[in-house]
Motif scaffolding. Structure first.
Motif, PDB file in Angstrom:
ATOM      1  N   LEU A 194      52.681  35.109  18.733  1.00 13.98           N
ATOM      2  CA  LEU A 194      51.324  34.777  19.203  1.00 13.98           C
ATOM      3  C   LEU A 194      51.350  33.989  20.509  1.00 13.98           C
ATOM      4  O   LEU A 194      50.514  34.218  21.392  1.00 13.98           O
ATOM      5  CB  LEU A 194      50.592  33.976  18.125  1.00 13.98           C
ATOM      6  CG  LEU A 194      50.021  34.839  16.996  1.00 13.98           C
ATOM      7  CD1 LEU A 194      49.631  33.962  15.809  1.00 13.98           C
ATOM      8  CD2 LEU A 194      48.824  35.654  17.485  1.00 13.98           C
ATOM      9  N   ALA A 195      52.338  33.095  20.676  1.00 17.07           N
ATOM     10  CA  ALA A 195      52.394  32.278  21.898  1.00 17.07           C
ATOM     11  C   ALA A 195      52.661  33.156  23.115  1.00 17.07           C
ATOM     12  O   ALA A 195      51.975  33.039  24.144  1.00 17.07           O
ATOM     13  CB  ALA A 195      53.481  31.208  21.759  1.00 17.07           C
ATOM     14  N   GLY A 196      53.646  34.048  23.012  1.00 18.10           N
ATOM     15  CA  GLY A 196      54.008  34.894  24.145  1.00 18.10           C
ATOM     16  C   GLY A 196      52.897  35.883  24.493  1.00 18.10           C
ATOM     17  O   GLY A 196      52.556  36.076  25.673  1.00 18.10           O
ATOM     18  N   ARG A 205      56.749  35.379  13.756  1.00 19.86           N
ATOM     19  CA  ARG A 205      56.681  34.811  12.399  1.00 19.86           C
ATOM     20  C   ARG A 205      55.442  35.253  11.626  1.00 19.86           C
ATOM     21  O   ARG A 205      55.129  34.691  10.571  1.00 19.86           O
ATOM     22  CB  ARG A 205      56.770  33.285  12.479  1.00 19.86           C
ATOM     23  CG  ARG A 205      58.187  32.779  12.630  1.00 19.86           C
ATOM     24  CD  ARG A 205      58.230  31.284  12.898  1.00 19.86           C
ATOM     25  NE  ARG A 205      58.098  30.966  14.309  1.00 19.86           N
ATOM     26  CZ  ARG A 205      58.051  29.744  14.817  1.00 19.86           C
ATOM     27  NH1 ARG A 205      58.102  28.709  14.005  1.00 19.86           N
ATOM     28  NH2 ARG A 205      57.941  29.552  16.126  1.00 19.86           N
ATOM     29  N   THR A 206      54.685  36.212  12.157  1.00 20.89           N
ATOM     30  CA  THR A 206      53.620  36.827  11.356  1.00 20.89           C
ATOM     31  C   THR A 206      53.979  38.307  11.193  1.00 20.89           C
ATOM     32  O   THR A 206      54.397  38.940  12.154  1.00 20.89           O
ATOM     33  CB  THR A 206      52.233  36.737  12.036  1.00 20.89           C
ATOM     34  OG1 THR A 206      52.270  37.455  13.275  1.00 20.89           O
ATOM     35  CG2 THR A 206      51.842  35.300  12.315  1.00 20.89           C
ATOM     36  N   VAL A 207      53.852  38.812   9.973  1.00 21.23           N
ATOM     37  CA  VAL A 207      54.133  40.246   9.757  1.00 21.23           C
ATOM     38  C   VAL A 207      53.417  40.717   8.493  1.00 21.23           C
ATOM     39  O   VAL A 207      53.333  39.987   7.505  1.00 21.23           O
ATOM     40  CB  VAL A 207      55.669  40.498   9.683  1.00 21.23           C
ATOM     41  CG1 VAL A 207      56.323  39.842   8.487  1.00 21.23           C
ATOM     42  CG2 VAL A 207      55.985  41.986   9.728  1.00 21.23           C
ATOM     43  N   GLY A 223      48.482  26.500  16.903  1.00 18.22           N
ATOM     44  CA  GLY A 223      49.324  25.827  17.888  1.00 18.22           C
ATOM     45  C   GLY A 223      49.995  26.833  18.809  1.00 18.22           C
ATOM     46  O   GLY A 223      50.102  26.610  20.020  1.00 18.22           O
ATOM     47  N   ALA A 224      50.451  27.951  18.241  1.00 19.63           N
ATOM     48  CA  ALA A 224      51.111  28.987  19.049  1.00 19.63           C
ATOM     49  C   ALA A 224      50.142  29.512  20.112  1.00 19.63           C
ATOM     50  O   ALA A 224      50.483  29.618  21.292  1.00 19.63           O
ATOM     51  CB  ALA A 224      51.598  30.120  18.146  1.00 19.63           C
ATOM     52  N   VAL A 225      48.903  29.816  19.696  1.00 15.63           N
ATOM     53  CA  VAL A 225      47.905  30.348  20.631  1.00 15.63           C
ATOM     54  C   VAL A 225      47.619  29.316  21.729  1.00 15.63           C
ATOM     55  O   VAL A 225      47.640  29.629  22.922  1.00 15.63           O
ATOM     56  CB  VAL A 225      46.608  30.713  19.857  1.00 15.63           C
ATOM     57  CG1 VAL A 225      45.450  30.964  20.801  1.00 15.63           C
ATOM     58  CG2 VAL A 225      46.859  31.925  18.969  1.00 15.63           C
ATOM     59  N   VAL A 277      56.655  41.324  29.420  1.00 22.75           N
ATOM     60  CA  VAL A 277      56.942  40.585  28.177  1.00 22.75           C
ATOM     61  C   VAL A 277      58.170  41.215  27.531  1.00 22.75           C
ATOM     62  O   VAL A 277      58.196  42.431  27.298  1.00 22.75           O
ATOM     63  CB  VAL A 277      55.749  40.659  27.187  1.00 22.75           C
ATOM     64  CG1 VAL A 277      56.029  39.809  25.953  1.00 22.75           C
ATOM     65  CG2 VAL A 277      54.454  40.215  27.853  1.00 22.75           C
ATOM     66  N   LEU A 278      59.179  40.396  27.249  1.00 24.16           N
ATOM     67  CA  LEU A 278      60.419  40.897  26.644  1.00 24.16           C
ATOM     68  C   LEU A 278      60.536  40.359  25.220  1.00 24.16           C
ATOM     69  O   LEU A 278      60.530  39.137  25.012  1.00 24.16           O
ATOM     70  CB  LEU A 278      61.617  40.452  27.480  1.00 24.16           C
ATOM     71  CG  LEU A 278      61.610  40.955  28.933  1.00 24.16           C
ATOM     72  CD1 LEU A 278      62.771  40.358  29.714  1.00 24.16           C
ATOM     73  CD2 LEU A 278      61.652  42.482  28.977  1.00 24.16           C
ATOM     74  N   GLU A 279      60.636  41.257  24.264  1.00 25.51           N
ATOM     75  CA  GLU A 279      60.671  40.879  22.853  1.00 25.51           C
ATOM     76  C   GLU A 279      61.941  41.432  22.207  1.00 25.51           C
ATOM     77  O   GLU A 279      62.271  42.600  22.359  1.00 25.51           O
ATOM     78  CB  GLU A 279      59.417  41.424  22.137  1.00 25.51           C
ATOM     79  CG  GLU A 279      59.475  41.436  20.622  1.00 25.51           C
ATOM     80  CD  GLU A 279      59.766  40.075  19.969  1.00 25.51           C
ATOM     81  OE1 GLU A 279      59.132  39.086  20.366  1.00 25.51           O
ATOM     82  OE2 GLU A 279      60.648  40.019  19.079  1.00 25.51           O
ATOM     83  N   VAL A 303      60.205  31.356  22.560  1.00 29.04           N
ATOM     84  CA  VAL A 303      60.974  31.481  21.319  1.00 29.04           C
ATOM     85  C   VAL A 303      61.178  30.085  20.717  1.00 29.04           C
ATOM     86  O   VAL A 303      61.203  29.092  21.443  1.00 29.04           O
ATOM     87  CB  VAL A 303      62.318  32.214  21.568  1.00 29.04           C
ATOM     88  CG1 VAL A 303      62.102  33.478  22.383  1.00 29.04           C
ATOM     89  CG2 VAL A 303      63.336  31.342  22.255  1.00 29.04           C
ATOM     90  N   PRO A 304      61.326  29.984  19.398  1.00 28.03           N
ATOM     91  CA  PRO A 304      61.522  28.662  18.786  1.00 28.03           C
ATOM     92  C   PRO A 304      62.735  27.959  19.399  1.00 28.03           C
ATOM     93  O   PRO A 304      63.720  28.622  19.757  1.00 28.03           O
ATOM     94  CB  PRO A 304      61.763  28.992  17.309  1.00 28.03           C
ATOM     95  CG  PRO A 304      61.224  30.368  17.105  1.00 28.03           C
ATOM     96  CD  PRO A 304      61.333  31.081  18.415  1.00 28.03           C
ATOM     97  N   PRO A 305      62.696  26.615  19.524  1.00 29.16           N
ATOM     98  CA  PRO A 305      63.767  25.895  20.230  1.00 29.16           C
ATOM     99  C   PRO A 305      65.198  26.271  19.820  1.00 29.16           C
ATOM    100  O   PRO A 305      66.039  26.476  20.702  1.00 29.16           O
ATOM    101  CB  PRO A 305      63.441  24.426  19.957  1.00 29.16           C
ATOM    102  CG  PRO A 305      61.948  24.420  19.792  1.00 29.16           C
ATOM    103  CD  PRO A 305      61.596  25.714  19.130  1.00 29.16           C
TER     104      PRO A 305
END
Ligand SMILES: Cc1cc2nc3c(=O)[nH]c(=O)nc-3n(C[C@H](O)[C@H](O)[C@H](O)COP(=O)(O)OP(=O)(O)OC[C@H]3O[C@@H](n4cnc5c(N)ncnc54)[C@H](O)[C@@H]3O)c2cc1C
Length: 447
Positions: free
Chosen positions: A8-10, A36-38, A427-429, A26-28, A256-258
């Protein structure tokens, strides 16, 4: 502009930049968006979520975004009695707090008051500047709770609540980080409550639909199956190397998460503080299980589907049936050390262990679901845990500032960098929006 990660953040950062007329790539790493949502299919036209799913009051950016994308919400089912299994005994109760002995209830009330007072003094946007920051950061949450709650039962319930929220035992968390997390959500009640709290509502069609719709908007500027391995900066821009492609841009937003950011190679090095941060922030370990039945049979028995248990392996359950009310979906969380142990069992043993727990709580009808699903987030290469990353004691005060501070042409986003609803989809958004603004400002692209 390059955005690393299509959670969501990216996706949100990319949307903002595209909206401002910028060229974006955007590279995923995964072959899907949403991080983390699916969603998981539970039959024709029906889904259940295996990652982040709930939304609640004050999560305004997420609610507004979903509205723009045509994704509706519906209330989480929570009518009827909840269940509590403690020491082998199952009892029914109504509301957030179970019926326990008066001295335990008083102790829980006292502990909640202490959390409220302490979190009110912590500044979520810069916890290291809060009064007594070093003292709080030098303690695990477990040591802090030992002083805040006197009875074993109250501590046990706080342990279960924290485990579900953070995916981690209280012994692994900095007390300052937890209080800052509470402050960013507004209150501890906001974290744990259904009505009026973070579990109040769900998205029709599943939370993953939001990322899927964002991805549709972005079109072919989004590249899947492209894990970023290296980012090299120079005076004029940066080069990003991903599997199968290289790209150059003015700036990058890494979402990405730290702990995963720490696995990307940066040239020149980002310096000790940022590197130490990525070594000291760890993902929780949360496993989400879903058992699917023709109907939510527990509703007829006057049960909400919510339970708290110390009997293992599942510590909390919820009714996760789709808005139509069928099929019935019981959702269970396995957290922390138990999630790590659980993942080492055979597939058959894992399923049996969870269903035995559901049967103890909801009766023999729970023993034989039509479908059983499980997602162990600690086993996911591109998340390495969930729901959120936390600081171990002692690091937030001296490394915390590096969480959001840009490193040259690299900007940071992701749920962990948020100061409002840190760790949540909200928070991600917000973090994606903030990082996009930062980049636009840094490049002088503002009107
Ligand atoms: C089981 C579970 C339950 C949860 N429940 C809730 C809830 O009910 N409500 C709520 O609000 N939040 C919940 N959360 C938290 C919420 O899902 C997250 O806060 C949010 O989705 C994080 O979004 P993000 O974009 O910051 O990070 P992520 O979703 O982790 O996105 C990061 C992306 O980067 C990608 N990536 C990683 N490394 C690389 C690399 N090297 N190169 C390229 N891409 C890379 C990943 O594949 C991923 O797509 C839950 C999470 C879990 C796991």
């Amino acid at each position: 502009m390059i955005v690393v990660g299509a959670g969501l953040a990216g996706l949100m950062a990319a949307r903002q930049l595209v909206g401002a007329g910028r060229d974006v790539l955007v590279l995923e790493a995964r072959d899907r968006v949403g991080g983390r949502t699916v969603n998981a299919s539970i039959g024709p036209g029906r889904v259940t979520e295996m990652g982040g799913q709930w939304v609640g009051p004050t999560q305004d950016r997420l609610i507004a975004l979903a509205g723009e994308l045509g994704v509706d919400t519906f209330p989480t089912y929570h009518e009827g009695r909840n269940l509590l299994e403690l020491g082998g005994r199952v009892r029914r109760y109504k509301g957030t707090i179970p019926r326990l002995a008066p001295h335990v209830l008083l102790d829980i009330a006292r502990a909640r008051r202490k959390v409220r007072r302490a979190s009110n003094r912590v500044r979520a946007e810069a916890p290291w500047t809060s009064p007594k920051a070093a003292q709080l950061d030098s303690q695990t949450l477990s040591s802090w709770v030992r002083k805040a709650a006197r009875t074993k039962k109250a501590r046990g319930l706080l342990e279960i609540a924290t485990g579900t929220v953070m995916g981690t035992g209280t012994a692994e968390l900095s007390a300052l980080w937890m209080l800052s997390y509470v402050a960013s959500a507004g209150s501890f009640d906001a974290l744990v409550d259904v009505e009026g709290g973070a579990q109040q509502d769900r998205f029709v069609g599943g939370s993953h639909l939001i990322s899927q719709r964002l991805a549709e908007e972005l079109g072919d500027i989004l590249i899947l199956s492209a894990p970023v391995r290296r980012i090299a900066q120079d005076g004029a821009g940066l080069d990003v190397e991903a599997d199968g492609l290289q790209a150059r841009a003015h700036r990058a937003i890494v979402t990405v998460p730290p702990p995963l950011a720490g696995r990307i190679s940066f040239a020149p090095s980002l310096g000790g503080r940022r590197d130490q941060l990525t070594q000291r922030m760890a993902q929780g370990a949360l496993t989400k299980c879903a058992a699917v039945y023709p109907e939510p049979f527990w509703r007829e028995q006057g049960l909400s589907g919510q339970a708290v248990s110390d009997g293992g392996p599942v510590s909390t359950t919820f009714d996760n049936s789709p808005p139509e009310g069928a099929p019935g979906v019981l959702l269970g969380f396995i957290v922390g050390a138990e999630a790590i142990r659980h993942a080492r069992r055979s597939e058959a043993d894992r399923r049996q262990g969870v269903l035995d727990c559901f049967e103890r709580l909801f009766g023999e009808q729970a023993a034989k679901p039509g479908i059983y699903l499980e997602t162990a987030w600690a086993e996911e290469e591109w998340s390495r845990g969930g729901p959120v990353c936390s600081f171990a004691p002692g690091a937030l005060v001296h490394c915390g500032e590096a969480l959001r501070q840009p490193a040259g042409r690299i900007h940071w986003a992701g749920a962990e960098t948020a100061t409002v609803w840190c760790g949540y989809m909200e928070g991600a958004v917000r973090s994606g929006e903030r990082a996009a603004e930062e980049v636009l400002d840094a490049e002088g692209w503002r009107l």
